[in-house]
Design a protein around this motif. Structure first.
Motif, PDB file in Angstrom:
ATOM      1  N   ILE A  64      -9.163   6.179   5.363  1.00  0.00           N
ATOM      2  CA  ILE A  64     -10.111   5.277   4.709  1.00  0.00           C
ATOM      3  C   ILE A  64     -11.535   5.432   5.241  1.00  0.00           C
ATOM      4  O   ILE A  64     -12.459   5.732   4.479  1.00  0.00           O
ATOM      5  CB  ILE A  64      -9.626   3.831   4.822  1.00  0.00           C
ATOM      6  CG1 ILE A  64      -8.383   3.659   3.944  1.00  0.00           C
ATOM      7  CG2 ILE A  64     -10.720   2.851   4.418  1.00  0.00           C
ATOM      8  CD1 ILE A  64      -7.829   2.272   3.898  1.00  0.00           C
ATOM      9  N   GLN A 124       0.852  -1.192   0.000  1.00  0.00           N
ATOM     10  CA  GLN A 124       0.000   0.000   0.000  1.00  0.00           C
ATOM     11  C   GLN A 124       0.884   1.237   0.000  1.00  0.00           C
ATOM     12  O   GLN A 124       1.876   1.287   0.719  1.00  0.00           O
ATOM     13  CB  GLN A 124      -0.879   0.006   1.240  1.00  0.00           C
ATOM     14  CG  GLN A 124      -1.768   1.224   1.341  1.00  0.00           C
ATOM     15  CD  GLN A 124      -2.871   0.992   2.332  1.00  0.00           C
ATOM     16  OE1 GLN A 124      -4.032   0.806   2.006  1.00  0.00           O
ATOM     17  NE2 GLN A 124      -2.493   1.005   3.584  1.00  0.00           N
ATOM     18  N   ALA A 146      -4.707   3.184  -0.566  1.00  0.00           N
ATOM     19  CA  ALA A 146      -5.356   3.641   0.667  1.00  0.00           C
ATOM     20  C   ALA A 146      -6.477   4.645   0.391  1.00  0.00           C
ATOM     21  O   ALA A 146      -7.155   4.586  -0.616  1.00  0.00           O
ATOM     22  CB  ALA A 146      -4.315   4.192   1.647  1.00  0.00           C
ATOM     23  N   ASN A 194       3.678  -0.874   3.914  1.00  0.00           N
ATOM     24  CA  ASN A 194       2.968   0.398   3.797  1.00  0.00           C
ATOM     25  C   ASN A 194       3.957   1.513   3.494  1.00  0.00           C
ATOM     26  O   ASN A 194       4.986   1.632   4.171  1.00  0.00           O
ATOM     27  CB  ASN A 194       2.222   0.712   5.097  1.00  0.00           C
ATOM     28  CG  ASN A 194       1.500   2.045   5.031  1.00  0.00           C
ATOM     29  OD1 ASN A 194       0.743   2.301   4.103  1.00  0.00           O
ATOM     30  ND2 ASN A 194       1.733   2.916   5.998  1.00  0.00           N
ATOM     31  N   THR A 210      -1.122   5.209  11.879  1.00  0.00           N
ATOM     32  CA  THR A 210      -1.027   3.905  11.229  1.00  0.00           C
ATOM     33  C   THR A 210       0.282   3.204  11.540  1.00  0.00           C
ATOM     34  O   THR A 210       0.312   1.984  11.744  1.00  0.00           O
ATOM     35  CB  THR A 210      -1.208   4.068   9.716  1.00  0.00           C
ATOM     36  OG1 THR A 210      -2.529   4.551   9.478  1.00  0.00           O
ATOM     37  CG2 THR A 210      -1.009   2.763   8.978  1.00  0.00           C
ATOM     38  N   ALA A 263       1.184   5.836   3.805  1.00  0.00           N
ATOM     39  CA  ALA A 263      -0.272   5.996   3.848  1.00  0.00           C
ATOM     40  C   ALA A 263      -0.737   5.914   5.295  1.00  0.00           C
ATOM     41  O   ALA A 263      -0.396   4.966   5.997  1.00  0.00           O
ATOM     42  CB  ALA A 263      -0.950   4.911   3.015  1.00  0.00           C
ATOM     43  N   MET A 283      -3.628   5.063   6.684  1.00  0.00           N
ATOM     44  CA  MET A 283      -4.926   4.500   6.361  1.00  0.00           C
ATOM     45  C   MET A 283      -5.900   4.534   7.532  1.00  0.00           C
ATOM     46  O   MET A 283      -7.112   4.539   7.339  1.00  0.00           O
ATOM     47  CB  MET A 283      -4.779   3.069   5.866  1.00  0.00           C
ATOM     48  CG  MET A 283      -3.984   2.191   6.788  1.00  0.00           C
ATOM     49  SD  MET A 283      -3.464   0.675   6.011  1.00  0.00           S
ATOM     50  CE  MET A 283      -5.016  -0.187   5.933  1.00  0.00           C
ATOM     51  N   THR A 310       0.958   5.781  -0.441  1.00  0.00           N
ATOM     52  CA  THR A 310       0.201   7.017  -0.486  1.00  0.00           C
ATOM     53  C   THR A 310       0.222   7.580  -1.903  1.00  0.00           C
ATOM     54  O   THR A 310       1.226   7.487  -2.608  1.00  0.00           O
ATOM     55  CB  THR A 310       0.784   8.054   0.493  1.00  0.00           C
ATOM     56  OG1 THR A 310       0.101   9.302   0.309  1.00  0.00           O
ATOM     57  CG2 THR A 310       2.267   8.290   0.259  1.00  0.00           C
TER      58      THR A 310
END
Lengths: 131, 866
Positions: free
Chosen positions: B514, B121, B148, B505, B540, B508, B510, B123
Motif C-alpha cells: 500500500i 481484504q 489492498a 485478510n 502482514t 494480501a 498490505m 489479494t
C-alpha cells in the motif's frame, strides 16, 4: 470515401427504460381491483436482522412492480431499510439485487398478478472491486 | 518418451491436468503434468484461448511456489499481544477447530454489534478469491471489502475510464488489425496483466506484421524494449502529452471523425453557460442543434448526420454550444510547445506522432471481417498502470481516451478495444449474454461489470457508511483511508458511525503493497482481531492473531477462473473460453482451501442461508440450480451448480474437470460492437458537475474543501505533488514499474524467479539515467540512499542506464522483504513503497488514487545515515 458510422450497419435503437424510481410513499390507489398477490420476501445479509421475520409476507393488489414491493417494505421496515436500497432520488442501488421467483429483475419489472404467491429475494452485494 | 516406470517396472500414474495459473491475475490456462501425484512440470494449455498454450516464466515456475518448504501447513495463533514492526508474534500451532472457533466467536460478536466493523481484504492475484469473499462479505452484512495495494495502486483511474469509454475493465489494441499503437505507461502484451500470455503472442505477431508501437513511458523496459519508438516523458505528465496531441489533430491537422463524434459521443449535445446540457423542457433529454431544421431538438429526434458539432447557438434565449465546440476551444491552449514544457517531449515529436496517429486512423474506411462490413480504424492509444499511478490519473486517462475518440478508434477493427464488453452469450443455453446499452440521456451503460460500483451512472454521494469513504467520493474504487495516517480524522469529520475492529485478510501483504510501512503498521495494530489466510508468513501476517494455511493454485477449485470476460479473457476475434481451476494435488499437512473454510465459518456463525442467497445473486444461478435455504452445499456442489446453470446439465464440474475448457467462436458483431449499439460515450463530462456539487455540499460544511479543478468536464494537466517540489537537491521523480518476473510482493520467494531476477540488471536495483548518475558521482552497482521530502529513505544498488528519463528514478516491482517467513525473498530488491505517504494530501480528490510518484534526492550510502 468517408462512410458514416450510422450507415455502416443497421443500428436499432435499444435504449432501456431508466429504472423505475421508488416512491418513498406508497402510490395512491395502491389496492386496485384484482386479486391480491401474496408476496413472500426474503431479505439477506445486511438487509436482514434479528428483528425482521424471514420471510416477510406482504399482500398487494392489482398490477404492481418490484418498486412497489420495495416501497411497501420501506413502509414496514422504516428509513434504515430504504436508505440501504434506494438513493435520495428513489432509484434502486445497483448493488441491491432483487430476484422474483428466482429470476433477477429490475425495479421497473411488473410482478404478475393473480392469487399465486410470489417469492422475492433481496440482497446487497459489495460494491467495490479493484485491481 | 521418457519411461516413467518405477524400479519394479510398474507404470507411473502420469497425466496432464487442465487448470489455471495464479502467479498473477492473468490466470492463464495451464496443463500441470502429474506423475504419481507429484507435479513435475507446468505448461500452457494450447486448447484454451486464455494463454493459447503460452506461459510466462512466472507460470512455469509455479511448481516451485507450490513445493516451497516455507509454506504454511498448520494454523497458528499469536501469543504476543503486542503488534508492531519488529515484534515477534510468538506463533503457537493450534488445531483448525480451535482456530475457527476463535474466529467464529469474533465474527459473531462483531455481527451482533455492527457487521460493518468487519473489513475483508483480499489479494487481486488470486482471482479464485473474488466470488467466495464477495459472497461471504454480502452474507455477513459488511460493505467493507478491499483489494489492498493491488487494487489501490492499479485501477482507480484505469477501470473508471475503460468502463466509461469502452464498457470494459481495461483496454488493449486490436493486435490482429492495429497498425499504430501508442502505449502510455502500459505493458499489455509485454509483461503481466490482463490476458497476459495471450496478449504476448498477439503483440509479437502484430509487431512482426509491421504494427508500429510507440511507448510513452519514463522507463524503457518491457514494452518499450520491443517498441518501434520509445518516448521518454517526465513522470506523471501523460495528460499533457495526450492533450497536446489532441490539439495537433483538431487545430493543426483538422483530422477527426465527425460522423463518429456525431453518432457515438455526446459531442453534439448543447452545453449552456452553466456547463450543463440544454435539456428539452418536455422530455428532459439533452438537445442538439439540428442543422436540417435550424433548431434545437432532443438528441433522439435528430439524425446524427444533421447534428452540429461546432458553432454558437441560442435556445430559448440561452447561448449554448455543442460539447465538441467547447472541447475545441479548450484544446487551443494545449499546444505542442505547452506540452514540451511540461513533459520534456520535444514539440516536433509531439506533432509528428499526432500526425502519424491521425493519418493512420484512416477515418472513413471500412473492412470486411468474416463477411461483416465494419469501420476500420487501425490505431489505438492505451494506458494502464503508469498513467494511473498518480493523483491526476483521471485526466491522464481521459486525455488519452480522447485520442481514440477523436478518430473513432473505439471498439472497431484495428482500434482500441475494451476486453470483451459485449457478448451474445452461450447459444445453447442463452446464458452469459450482456451488451452495452444507453440510458435516457443516450449515454452508454456497461453490459456487465466486476462489481456494482458502476463507472456510469455515478452513484449519489452521501454521508459515508464505508471505512474507505467511497460512498462520498463516488468515483473512487479502492480507498487509501483504510490505513491512512489521517483516517481517524476523516472518519470523525464525516461522522462514520463505527470503527473497523476485525479484519479477514486473504493473501494480501498490505504492509508492503500500500505505502510506507510505518503508516500501515499503525493502522493494522489497531484492529482488535485479525485473521489471515496465506501460503507464507509475510510481513502482514505478523500482525495477525490467527493465521490459516491456505492451499495454492495447484490445490484449489474455481468454477470461473476467467470470468467475467471483461477481466482476463483476450480481446479481439477468436473464441469465447470458459476454463476452470481444479486441484492437481491434494492439500499438504493441515492446509485447507479458503473456500471451504468460509463455508464452515458461515455455518458456525449461522449465515448459511444468506451465503447461499449471495452465491445465487453473484453467480446469477437459475433454477433448478439455485442454492436452497440453508442447505450445506460443498464448494464442489456450488461450482457444479454454476457450471450447469450456464452450460446445461451435461456440462457440470465433472465435464469441466475432464475437458478443462469450453469454447465457442466469437462473432464480429460481438467484438466490434460499437456500430451496432446506439449509445454514446462522453467526451464532455457534464455528469461530473452535479457530482462535485453533492460531494461539496457534504464536505464544505464540515470544513473540508474539495478542489473543483479535479471535477471539470474537460481534461487538463493537473500536476502531482512531486511536480511542485522546489526543495534543493530533490531533483528526481521516483516511481516503481512492473517487473515481468514478479507479481506484487509474492513471487520474490520463488527461487527460479529469484534466480532470474538476480541475473537481470533491473529487477533488484534502482535505475537512474547514466548521464544523471555519473554527474552525481555514482558508479554502476554503488549503494545509494533514496529519500523523499518527508525524510523517508530506502536503500538500494544503483543501475546506470540510458533506458530511463534523465529525471527518473525507477524501482522494479514490490520487493525488499524484511520478514523471515519468505527467506528466498528476504533482503532482495528495494522497497519502493516506503517512500509513499498515505493521507488525503497525497490522494486524488476525485478517485482516491494514491500518488505513487515521489520527488527524491539520492546520495551515496556511505554518505547517508538513518
Amino acid at each position: 470515401m468517408n462512410v458514416r458510422w450510422d450507415s455502416v450497419v443497421d443500428c436499432v435503437r435499444q435504449m432501456e427504460p431508466e429504472g423505475q424510481r421508488v416512491a418513498r410513499e406508497p402510490p395512491s390507489g395502491f389496492a386496485t381491483a384484482g386479486e391480491p398477490v401474496i408476496i413472500k420476501v426474503w431479505l439477506y445479509g445486511t438487509l436482514a436482522s434479528d428483528r425482521v421475520e424471514r420471510p416477510i409476507q406482504l399482500e398487494l393488489g392489482g398490477d404492481f412492480t418490484v418498486a412497489a414491493v420495495i416501497c411497501e417494505l420501506g413502509r414496514r421496515l422504516g428509513e434504515d431499510f430504504l436508505r440501504q436500497v434506494i438513493d435520495a432520488e428513489g432509484r434502486k442501488f445497483n448493488q441491491c439485487l432483487v430476484f422474483v421467483d428466482g429470476v433477477k429483475v429490475d425495479a421497473n419489472v411488473m410482478v404478475r398478478r393473480g392469487a399465486a404467491s410470489v417469492h422475492v429475494e433481496m440482497i446487497l452485494l459489495p460494491v467495490i472491486e479493484g485491481g | 518418451m521418457n519411461d516413467m516406470s518405477d524400479i519394479n517396472g510398474q507404470a507411473a500414474k502420469d497425466d496432464w491436468v487442465p487448470t489455471s495459473c495464479a502467479l498473477c491475475y492473468g490466470s492463464c490456462s495451464i496443463l500441470a503434468h502429474r506423475v504419481d501425484d507429484v507435479v513435475v512440470k507446468i505448461e500452457g494449455n494450447p486448447d484454451s484461448a486464455v494463454g493459447k498454450g503460452r506461459l510466462c516464466g512466472k507460470g512455469v515456475s509455479g511448481i516451485m511456489t507450490h513445493y516451497d518448504p516455507n509454506r504454511l501447513t498448520v494454523p497458528l495463533r499469536r501469543t504476543n499481544p503486542i503488534k508492531g514492526l519488529g515484534e515477534d508474534p510468538g506463533w503457537k500451532e493450534i488445531s483448525w477447530d480451535e482456530a475457527l472457533e476463535e474466529v467464529s466467536a469474533q465474527l459473531r460478536r462483531v455481527r451482533a454489534e455492527d457487521p460493518r466493523k468487519l473489513v475483508v481484504q483480499r489479494t487481486t492475484t488470486v482471482t479464485a478469491s473474488r466470488t467466495p469473499f464477495l459472497t461471504f462479505t454480502a452474507a455477513f452484512g459488511t460493505p467493507n471489502l478491499s483489494t489492498a495495494g493491488g487494487g489501490l495502486h492499479c485501477g482507480n483511474g484505469a477501470h473508471l475510464l475503460s468502463g466509461l469509454m469502452h464498457g470494459s475493465w481495461s483496454v488493449v489494441p486490436d493486435f490482429q488489425y492495429c497498425n499504430y499503437s501508442i502505449f502510455f505507461g502500459a505493458s499489455k502484451g509485454h509483461a503481466a496483466g490482463h490476458a497476459s500470455a495471450s496478449n504476448m503472442g498477439m503483440a509479437a505477431d502484430a509487431r512482426a506484421r509491421g504494427m508500429k508501437m510507440v511507448v510513452v513511458d519514463p522507463m524503457c523496459n518491457f514494452a518499450a524494449a520491443k517498441a518501434t519508438e520509445w518516448v521518454p516523458l517526465r513522470v506523471g505528465t501523460d495528460a499533457a502529452l495526450a492533450l497536446a496531441m489532441c490539439h495537433v489533430m483538431v487545430h493543426e491537422l483538422g483530422i477527426y471523425d465527425s460522423p463518429y463524434l456525431q453518432a457515438k459521443t455526446n459531442s453534439p449535445y448543447l452545453i449552456g453557460p452553466d456547463q450543463r446540457y440544454v435539456r428539452d423542457a418536455a422530455s428532459g433529454k439533452p438537445q442538439v442543434w439540428d442543422l436540417s431544421v435550424g433548431a434545437a431538438r432532443p438528441f433522439s429526434d435528430a439524425k446524427a448526420a444533421d447534428m452540429a458539432l461546432t458553432g454558437d447557438f441560442e435556445v430559448n434565449g440561452v447561448r449554448c454550444q455543442p460539447a465538441f465546440e467547447l472541447l475545441k476551444r479548450h484544446l487551443r491552449k494545449h499546444t505542442p510547445e505547452w506540452g514540451e514544457e511540461i513533459t520534456t517531449v520535444p514539440a516536433a515529436d509531439i506533432r509528428r506522432i499526432a500526425g502519424e496517429f491521425a493519418h493512420e486512423a484512416r477515418i472513413g474506411s471500412t473492412i470486411v471481417v468474416e463477411g461483416v462490413t465494419l469501420p476500420y480504424r487501425p490505431v489505438a492509444a492505451i494506458a494502464f498502470r503508469g498513467s494511473q499511478g498518480h493523483m491526476n490519473s483521471v485526466y491522464n486517462f481521459f486525455a488519452i481516451a480522447l485520442l481514440n475518440q477523436l478518430v473513432g478508434a473505439a471498439d472497431v477493427v484495428g482500434s482500441c478495444l475494451g476486453f470483451n464488453p459485449a457478448s451474445n452469450g452461450f447459444e445453447e443455453t442463452g446464458r452469459l449474454r450482456y451488451m452495452p446499452h444507453a440510458d435516457a440521456d443516450g449515454h452508454m451503460l456497461t453490459g456487465t461489470w466486476m462489481g456494482y460500483h458502476l463507472p456510469y451512472p455515478i452513484a449519489e454521494p452521501r454521508m459515508p457508511q464505508k471505512v474507505g469513504l467511497q460512498d462520498l467520493f463516488v468515483l473512487g474504487l479502492i480507498s487509501p483511508f483504510l490505513d491512512s495516517d489521517d483516517n481517524e480524522a476523516m472518519w470523525q469529520k464525516f461522522e462514520l458511525p463505527y470503527r473497523p475492529e476485525v479484519m479477514i485478510n486473504f493473501g494480501a501483504n498490505m504492509l508492503m503493497s500500500i505505502a510506507n510501512k510505518d503508516s500501515v503498521a499503525r493502522s493494522l495494530a489497531k484492529y482488535k482481531f485479525m485473521v489471515s489466510f496465506d501460503i507464507f508468513l509475510t510481513e502482514t501476517t505478523a500482525f495477525a492473531d490467527i493465521v490459516l494455511p491456505d492451499c495454492g493454485h495447484l490445490q484449489t477449485l474455481d468454477s470461473r477462473s476467467n470470468y467475467p470476460f471483461i477481466f482476463s479473457l483476450p480481446a479481439g476475434m477468436g473464441e469465447w473460453c470458459w476454463p476452470i481451476r481444479q486441484p492437481v494435488v491434494p492439500p499438504g499437512g493441515g492446509q485447507r482451501r479458503f473456500q471451504d473454510v468460509l463455508l464452515e465459518l458461515a455455518d458456525r456463525i449461522g449465515i448459511r442461508s444468506d451465503l447461499n442467497a449471495a452465491y445465487n445473486a453473484s453467480m446469477d444461478l437459475v433454477a433448478p440450480y439455485r442454492l436452497q435455504g440453508d442447505h450445506k452445499y460443498s464448494f464442489e456442489e456450488i461450482c457444479d451448480a454454476e457450471l450447469k446453470s450456464n452450460f446445461g446439465p451435461e456440462r457440470g464440474l465433472d465435464w469441466f474437470k475432464e475437458h478443462g475448457v469450453l469454447k465457442w467462436p466469437k462473432k464480429p458483431e460481438e467484438v466490434y460492437w460499437r456500430p451496432f449499439v446506439d449509445a454514446r460515450v462522453p467526451i464532455y463530462w457534464e455528469f461530473l458537475l452535479p457530482v462535485y456539487e453533492k460531494i461539496d455540499a457534504i464536505a464544505a460544511p464540515r470544513g473540508f474543501k474539495i478542489p473543483v479543478e479535479y471535477y471539470q468536464p474537460l481534461p487538463d494537466f493537473l500536476p502531482c505533488l512531486s511536480h511542485g517540489c522546489k526543495v534543493p537537491g530533490f531533483d528526481l521523480y521516483a516511481f516503481y514499474y512492473r517487473d515481468i518476473l514478479h507479481t506484487n510482493s509474492f513471487t520474490m520467494e520463488n527461487p527460479w524467479l529469484d534466480e532470474a531476477a538476480q541475473l537481470d540488471p533491473f529487477s533488484y536495483t534502482v535505475a537512474i539515467n547514466a548521464d544523471t548518475g555519473r554527474k552525481k558521482g555514482f558508479t554502476d552497482g554503488a549503494w545509494i540512499w533514496v529519500e523523499n521530502e518527508k525524510g523517508r529513505k530506502v536503500k538500494g544498488r544503483v543501475h546506470l542506464t540510458q533506458t530511463i528519463h534523465p529525471e527518473g528514478l525507477g524501482v522494479a516491482a514490490c520487493a525488499g522483504h524484511w520478514g523471515d517467513g519468505m527467506p528466498i525473498a528476504k533482503g532482495k530488491g528495494v522497497f519502493f513503497n516506503d517512500l509513499l505517504e498515505l493521507d488525503w494530501e497525497h490522494s486524488s480528490p476525485i478517485n482516491l488514487n494514491l500518488d505513487l510518484c515521489a520527488r527524491v534526492k539520492v546520495t551515496l550510502a556511505e554518505e547517508g545515515s538513518r
